[in-house]
Design a protein around this motif. Structure first.
Motif, PDB file in Angstrom:
ATOM      1  N   HIS A   1      -1.010   4.706  -0.249  1.00 25.61           N
ATOM      2  CA  HIS A   1      -1.691   5.637   0.004  1.00 25.61           C
ATOM      3  C   HIS A   1      -2.816   5.532   1.194  1.00 25.61           C
ATOM      4  O   HIS A   1      -3.035   6.143   1.958  1.00 25.61           O
ATOM      5  CB  HIS A   1      -2.554   6.229  -0.907  1.00 25.61           C
ATOM      6  CG  HIS A   1      -1.416   6.620  -2.501  1.00 25.61           C
ATOM      7  ND1 HIS A   1      -0.560   7.644  -2.173  1.00 25.61           N
ATOM      8  CD2 HIS A   1      -1.299   6.202  -3.531  1.00 25.61           C
ATOM      9  CE1 HIS A   1      -0.053   7.620  -3.183  1.00 25.61           C
ATOM     10  NE2 HIS A   1      -0.176   6.755  -4.031  1.00 25.61           N
TER      11      HIS A   1
ATOM     12  N   ASP B   1      -5.766   1.218  -1.632  1.00 23.90           N
ATOM     13  CA  ASP B   1      -5.331   2.456  -2.669  1.00 23.90           C
ATOM     14  C   ASP B   1      -6.043   2.360  -3.778  1.00 23.90           C
ATOM     15  O   ASP B   1      -5.771   2.590  -5.036  1.00 23.90           O
ATOM     16  CB  ASP B   1      -3.722   1.942  -3.313  1.00 23.90           C
ATOM     17  CG  ASP B   1      -2.817   2.265  -2.301  1.00 23.90           C
ATOM     18  OD1 ASP B   1      -2.961   3.129  -1.410  1.00 23.90           O
ATOM     19  OD2 ASP B   1      -1.599   1.764  -2.405  1.00 23.90           O
TER      20      ASP B   1
ATOM     21  N   ALA C   1       0.861  -1.317  -0.003  1.00 24.33           N
ATOM     22  CA  ALA C   1      -0.134   0.155  -0.036  1.00 24.33           C
ATOM     23  C   ALA C   1       0.942   1.244   0.020  1.00 24.33           C
ATOM     24  O   ALA C   1       1.938   1.447   0.783  1.00 24.33           O
ATOM     25  CB  ALA C   1      -0.908  -0.113   1.293  1.00 24.33           C
TER      26      ALA C   1
END
Length: 492
Positions: free
Chosen positions: A149, A235, A147
């Motif tokens: 974000h 995300d 990941a």
């Protein structure tokens, strides 16, 4: 002082009359509420009987557990500002119905599906079955580790065992990398781990929330209204849904008490529908409106899609005791009406109401092959008794039921005519269809259906058919016991 003494003396003399009048008044008021707001006549009769025959206690039980305050307060919990945002979202936009490449006999079902749940069917999706935690957990943790974000995760049970530790560590590391992490745990389900997973995440800085906490200083909570959804989105690029909690028991190779299950890895535009359900749940629990990145197709994915003749058509069906109430039940009925050749159902708890039983019988009477796999032993003994009480009614008209001899099988899938698949968190019982907040996915794809059919057939090989002769030979005391508990099936 004399007035107080006189009042006390009057109460002492007339206390029986006072209690009788109070009971009659409370019972009358409660019975009127039942008649006005309960839709099921048998449930209404049961509540009225309890209220009348159990002075005061019956009424108190109804006002605490019999009223769906979540549904009645849906307008308050989802204000117009949030609803306006949802309407602007992709899945709520009004569009002409697209039938894609689907067979003509399913077109009417798609029209009905839009009327049941106004969410678009989306193409260009990929859905990969992950069998047990042996396959699902490594994939989920790898996605968390990649990941960049945003991560959202929702689970009914989040055990703080060896698997739970791995998830806590991966989520904490993502948080330390600057990834925004939101974890939503059910207010009752979190108690399975004595709140250890919740406390561990908070200690490491991960933002968590509880869905309908069992104890609240601001409002009355209800143990019978639970968030049963299992969601992981990363995300806006990949998502996971299904019936699998976070628990070492789902790792079959190393578990002392193994639980069979199937989870699903999802890529494609339908991810936006999954993440939107989490956004609504998070707002419901925290009053905070979070943002989550939309799914985007990169140029390499777009080229790959153009080389494919077709991809999975899918959409999310959410259900719960709020404005989405009864959407899964209607989706099941709609699909059964469309069945032409075969229906395959695998569920850990099979206690359908009379409407669903009638729909199954109607399919069987049309010559549709209907097969159902349930566990030989579930993790709830009295639920096994209720299921056994219904077997003789269900197997009429050629419906076949098989009891899986493996360790408890928690898998939840429904397959129709080699093309339609229904996957997610819902069981075939009143708890899922009436009280729980659930998430499922309706899928059209022959390849996915073939994979899940192979899984179904492999389970059937290890299962024992339920025979009418065996049911007739059951001991009388077991028949009485099973049918007694069946009376409580609307509340299980």
């Amino acid at each position: 002082m004399q007035i107080f003494e006189a009042l006390l003396e009057w109460i002492t003399i007339h206390w029986v009359t006072i209690i009788v009048v109070f009971h009659i008044s409370l019972s009358l008021m409660t019975s009127v509420h039942v008649l006005l707001f309960k839709e099921n006549e048998r449930t209404s009769l049961a509540w009225i009987g309890l209220v009348v025959l159990s002075p005061v206690i019956g009424s108190m039980f109804y006002w605490l557990f019999g009223i769906n305050r979540i549904k009645r307060s849906a307008q308050k919990k989802h204000p117009q500002t949030l609803k306006q945002k949802l309407k602007e979202d992709l899945r709520y936009q009004v569009r002409p119905i697209e039938f894609h490449w689907l067979p003509r006999n399913w077109h009417s079902a798609i029209i009905a599906g839009h009327n049941i749940h106004p969410v678009n069917y989306l193409t260009d999706n990929n859905i990969e079955p992950l069998i047990n935690g042996d396959m699902a957990y490594p994939a989920m943790i790898q996605s968390i580790n990649s990941a960049k974000h945003y991560i959202v995760l929702s689970s009914y049970i989040f055990d703080y065992d060896s698997i739970g530790h791995q998830f806590v560590e991966a989520l904490a590391q993502a948080h330390q990398r600057g990834v925004i992490v939101n974890v939503l745990l059910d207010g009752i389900g979190v108690g399975y781990s004595w709140h250890k997973s919740d406390r561990a995440l908070k200690k490491l800085g991960v933002k968590t929330a509880r869905f309908l906490p069992a104890i609240s200083l601001t409002s009355i909570r209800f143990i019978n209204l639970r968030n049963h959804r299992k969601i992981l989105c990363v995300d806006g690029k990949m998502a996971y849904i299904g019936g699998m909690n976070v628990s070492q028991n789902n790792v079959i190779k190393s578990s002392k008490h193994p639980i069979d299950d199937v989870h699903f890895k999802v890529t494609g535009p339908v991810i936006d529908q999954i993440s939107q359900v989490f956004i609504e749940d998070w707002f419901f629990a925290t009053r905070e409106l979070i943002k989550f990145p939309k799914y985007k197709v990169n140029k390499y994915q777009d080229k790959a899609k153009k080389t494919c003749d077709k991809s999975i058509v899918a959409r999310v069906i959410q259900d719960g005791p709020d404005e989405h109430h009864n959407r899964i039940r209607w989706t099941l009925i709609n699909a059964l009406v469309s069945a032409k050749n075969n229906v395959k159902i695998m569920t850990p708890y099979f206690i359908p109401d009379q409407t669903l039983i009638t729909s199954l019988h109607a399919a069987a009477l049309r010559g549709v092959s209907v097969e159902i796999i349930v566990p030989k032993y579930s993790n709830i003994l009295f639920v096994d008794w209720v299921m056994a009480a219904n077997f003789s009614r269900i197997i009429e008209h050629g419906i076949k039921i098989y009891k899986n001899n493996r360790p408890f099988d928690h898998s939840k899938i429904m397959l129709i005519d080699d093309i339609w698949s229904f996957i997610g968190s819902s069981n075939w019982d009143a708890r899922s269809l009436e009280f729980n907040f659930e998430i499922n996915m309706e899928c059209f794809d022959t390849e996915l259906n073939t994979k899940l059919t192979a899984l179904f057939d492999s389970k059937k090989q290890n299962a024992t058919p339920v025979l009418a002769s065996d049911l007739k030979g059951l001991a009388t005391y077991k028949k009485i016991r099973n049918n007694f508990f069946r009376l409580f099936s609307p509340y299980l």
